[in-house]
Design an enzyme around this catalytic site. Sequence first.
Site, PDB file in Angstrom:
ATOM      1  N   LYS A   1     -92.242 -48.857 -41.350  1.00 58.13           N
ATOM      2  CA  LYS A   1     -92.437 -49.914 -40.367  1.00 58.13           C
ATOM      3  C   LYS A   1     -93.130 -51.147 -40.949  1.00 58.13           C
ATOM      4  O   LYS A   1     -93.863 -50.980 -41.907  1.00 58.13           O
ATOM      5  CB  LYS A   1     -93.189 -49.356 -39.162  1.00 58.13           C
ATOM      6  CG  LYS A   1     -94.703 -49.311 -39.304  1.00 58.13           C
ATOM      7  CD  LYS A   1     -95.309 -48.918 -37.994  1.00 58.13           C
ATOM      8  CE  LYS A   1     -96.409 -49.812 -37.577  1.00 58.13           C
ATOM      9  NZ  LYS A   1     -97.565 -49.918 -38.396  1.00 58.13           N
TER      10      LYS A   1
ATOM     11  N   HIS B   1     -96.028 -42.595 -40.499  1.00 56.70           N
ATOM     12  CA  HIS B   1     -97.009 -41.769 -41.215  1.00 56.70           C
ATOM     13  C   HIS B   1     -97.784 -40.837 -40.287  1.00 56.70           C
ATOM     14  O   HIS B   1     -98.332 -39.836 -40.738  1.00 56.70           O
ATOM     15  CB  HIS B   1     -97.926 -42.630 -42.089  1.00 56.70           C
ATOM     16  CG  HIS B   1     -99.034 -43.318 -41.359  1.00 56.70           C
ATOM     17  ND1 HIS B   1     -98.847 -44.465 -40.640  1.00 56.70           N
ATOM     18  CD2 HIS B   1    -100.349 -43.016 -41.240  1.00 56.70           C
ATOM     19  CE1 HIS B   1    -100.000 -44.842 -40.120  1.00 56.70           C
ATOM     20  NE2 HIS B   1    -100.932 -43.972 -40.466  1.00 56.70           N
TER      21      HIS B   1
ATOM     22  N   LYS C   1     -99.429 -36.558 -40.594  1.00 52.25           N
ATOM     23  CA  LYS C   1    -100.847 -36.190 -40.462  1.00 52.25           C
ATOM     24  C   LYS C   1    -100.942 -34.715 -40.103  1.00 52.25           C
ATOM     25  O   LYS C   1    -100.218 -34.231 -39.245  1.00 52.25           O
ATOM     26  CB  LYS C   1    -101.532 -37.032 -39.386  1.00 52.25           C
ATOM     27  CG  LYS C   1    -101.799 -38.464 -39.831  1.00 52.25           C
ATOM     28  CD  LYS C   1    -102.502 -39.226 -38.729  1.00 52.25           C
ATOM     29  CE  LYS C   1    -102.636 -40.698 -39.050  1.00 52.25           C
ATOM     30  NZ  LYS C   1    -103.809 -41.037 -39.858  1.00 52.25           N
TER      31      LYS C   1
ATOM     32  N   GLU D   1    -109.301 -47.543 -32.013  1.00 46.84           N
ATOM     33  CA  GLU D   1    -109.842 -47.898 -33.333  1.00 46.84           C
ATOM     34  C   GLU D   1    -111.005 -48.863 -33.148  1.00 46.84           C
ATOM     35  O   GLU D   1    -110.952 -49.720 -32.260  1.00 46.84           O
ATOM     36  CB  GLU D   1    -108.768 -48.571 -34.185  1.00 46.84           C
ATOM     37  CG  GLU D   1    -107.555 -47.708 -34.438  1.00 46.84           C
ATOM     38  CD  GLU D   1    -106.532 -48.407 -35.315  1.00 46.84           C
ATOM     39  OE1 GLU D   1    -106.445 -48.071 -36.503  1.00 46.84           O
ATOM     40  OE2 GLU D   1    -105.839 -49.302 -34.823  1.00 46.84           O
TER      41      GLU D   1
ATOM     42  N   ASP E   1     -97.031 -52.400 -33.024  1.00 47.02           N
ATOM     43  CA  ASP E   1     -97.736 -51.841 -34.181  1.00 47.02           C
ATOM     44  C   ASP E   1     -98.024 -50.351 -34.017  1.00 47.02           C
ATOM     45  O   ASP E   1     -97.961 -49.596 -34.986  1.00 47.02           O
ATOM     46  CB  ASP E   1     -99.057 -52.613 -34.374  1.00 47.02           C
ATOM     47  CG  ASP E   1     -99.823 -52.164 -35.608  1.00 47.02           C
ATOM     48  OD1 ASP E   1     -99.187 -52.064 -36.679  1.00 47.02           O
ATOM     49  OD2 ASP E   1    -101.042 -51.909 -35.509  1.00 47.02           O
TER      50      ASP E   1
ATOM     51  N   HIS F   1     -96.052 -44.738 -33.502  1.00 42.69           N
ATOM     52  CA  HIS F   1     -96.986 -43.625 -33.609  1.00 42.69           C
ATOM     53  C   HIS F   1     -97.261 -42.920 -32.273  1.00 42.69           C
ATOM     54  O   HIS F   1     -97.216 -41.699 -32.185  1.00 42.69           O
ATOM     55  CB  HIS F   1     -98.329 -44.103 -34.173  1.00 42.69           C
ATOM     56  CG  HIS F   1     -98.210 -44.866 -35.460  1.00 42.69           C
ATOM     57  ND1 HIS F   1     -97.289 -44.560 -36.431  1.00 42.69           N
ATOM     58  CD2 HIS F   1     -98.902 -45.923 -35.938  1.00 42.69           C
ATOM     59  CE1 HIS F   1     -97.429 -45.392 -37.452  1.00 42.69           C
ATOM     60  NE2 HIS F   1     -98.407 -46.234 -37.175  1.00 42.69           N
TER      61      HIS F   1
ATOM     62  N   LYS G   1    -107.562 -52.025 -30.624  1.00 48.80           N
ATOM     63  CA  LYS G   1    -108.450 -52.349 -31.743  1.00 48.80           C
ATOM     64  C   LYS G   1    -109.801 -52.739 -31.159  1.00 48.80           C
ATOM     65  O   LYS G   1    -109.893 -53.189 -30.012  1.00 48.80           O
ATOM     66  CB  LYS G   1    -107.898 -53.531 -32.538  1.00 48.80           C
ATOM     67  CG  LYS G   1    -106.492 -53.279 -33.109  1.00 48.80           C
ATOM     68  CD  LYS G   1    -106.529 -53.130 -34.601  1.00 48.80           C
ATOM     69  CE  LYS G   1    -105.171 -52.900 -35.212  1.00 48.80           C
ATOM     70  NZ  LYS G   1    -105.128 -51.724 -36.082  1.00 48.80           N
TER      71      LYS G   1
END
Length: 508
Positions: free
Chosen positions: A159, A189, A193, A227, A246, A251, A351
Site C-alpha cells: 500500500k 503487514h 503480525k 496511535e 491509510d 488494516h 493518530k
Amino acid sequence: MNSDQPMPAPGTASPPVVFVLLGAGGDLAWRLVVPALYDLYRDGHLPPRFALLGVDQKPGTARSLAARLHDGVAENSRHGIGQDTDWAKFAESMDYVSAGIDQAGALLAPRLATLERDWGEKPQLVLYLALPPAFFGQAAESLAAAGLNRDGARLVVEKPLGSDLDSYLELERSLGRHFAESQIYRIDHFLGKETAQNILALRFANPIFEPVWNRNHVDHVAITVAETLGVEHRAGYYEGAGALRDMVQNHLLQLLCLVAMEPPVIYAGDDLRNRRMDVLHSLRPIPENDVDRYAARGQYGPGWIDGKPLPGYRQEPGVAPDSDTETYAALKLYVDNWRWQDVPFYLRTGKRMAAPAWEISIRFRPVPHRAFPAAPGEADKPVSLILRMQPEESLRLRIFVKEPGSHRRLRPVSLDFAYAEEFAGQPPGAYETLLKDLLAGEVGLFMRADQVEAAWRLVDPVLRAWASQPTDFPNYAAGTWGPGCADSLIAADGHAWLIPDLRRREHG
Ligand code: BG6
C-alpha cells in the site's frame, strides 16, 4: 502455514533465491524489508544460495549498499547485527545495480544470467517494488521487457494501492499487463503480525468460543487501533491519504475479516483468502447519501500526551494550514450473512490518541434473566472478551461473579492471559513472517486483487461524501480518544467505545 514446514532434508538442496529490491535506497528497504531478511537469515530461513540485488537510481556499489543497510538492520531487526561475521556473511549476498526504473530490467537480466550460470540452476526470482506506487506500472513493464516476469517470478507490492476504486483498478491493470494474479503478492503487514494470527488460533483451536461467536450471543464488536504518534515525517503522503485510506481500507478491514470469517479448512493459501473474501463480500454497502449514520471523521488539534504539549495536525511540518485530511476515522459496519446479521461492527482508528491501544472487544448479549442483581453501576457492563494487541498482547474475559458476603450481588471481574508471561522471547515481526511465506510461495496472508477491490468498493462512497462536505476540523485534541461525532455514531445504537484499560498486569 506451508512455510512452517521443515527445511528440505539434508541432501536435497533448497532452490536458490534471487531477491531483487527496487528502491533499495529508500525507507521501506532500510527500515522493514532488509532487517526482516536479515532476521530470516539469522534463523536459517534463507537458502545457502541467496542473492540480494538492490536497485536504485543513485550511483553506488555493493559495498556502499551494505554500509547503508547495516544501520537499518542494527536499528530495526529483531536479532540486531550480532556477530560481525554474521553481518559480513549476509552482506556478501548483496549486489547493487544503479539504474532508473526504465533501465532496471535490462541491467538486472545479465546479473541474473551470471548467477544462474554460477549456480547451474534457475533461482526463485522475487521482485520487490519498494517504490512509490506511481512507479509500479513502469517497473512492471521494465522488468517484463527483460523477461523477468517469467513463470514462477513473484512480484511484491504494498500500500497505498490506489487512492480510490478507480485508481486501484488502473494500478492493477498496469501490473496485470505483465504479471499474472498468481505472481502478485500484495502486502498488508497487519496480516503478518503475530497478534493477528492469534485471533484465528484463539477462535478455531478452542471449542468454547465458536459456539457463541455469532449473532445469537454477540451484541456488537468494536475494533480500536489507536496511535499516539502523529503524522511524523510523512505529511507528503498522509495529506493525500488520511486515516480512512491509510488504516481502515486495509488494516482494520482485515482485522474485521479475521474476527468475522468462517473457519478455513486449512490455514493456508486460497482457503484462507476465500474465507476473508467472504466477509468483505458480505459487508453491507454504505449509502453515499447517508454516510453520517455509518462514518465519523476527525482531525487532531493541539493537545498534550504524557505531559508534553503537542501541535495540532495543521501545524505539523508539510501540512496545509487549512488541511481537511482526517487523522481519525470510525465506521459502523454490518456483515450480512447468517452468522452476523444485524450485529454492528464498530471500527475506529486515530493518530495522537490518548494511548497506544489496539484491541478488539467482543461484547456479548446479556443473559435472558438475572436472578442475582448486579452491584450499583455494574448492571449494564457486558460480558466481553477483549483481545488486546498493543501495548501488550493479552486476552481478557470480563465475566460476572458473586460478590463475597451474605448479600447476593454480582460484580464483573477479569480472567486475564498475557502472552509475555507464558512465552519468552520476541516473536517474528510481520515482515519476517510475510517474507518467509513469500519465499515459500504461501499466499494465504497476502491480499488478492478481489479483496483489495472489495475494500475500496466499501470505502469509496464515504470518501466521495466526505470530499463534498465541509469539516469542523480540528475536532479533537491530541491526547484524547477522538471526536464527539464518533461517540455519537456508536451512541445512536445505545453503545459506547470502551476506554482501553491500560493498567499493566503485575508480572510474577
Ligand atoms: C501503516 C500506516 O500502514 O501502519 C501508518 O501507514 C501506521 O500510518 C502503521 O502508523 C501502523 O502499523 P505498525 O506496524 O507500524 O504499528
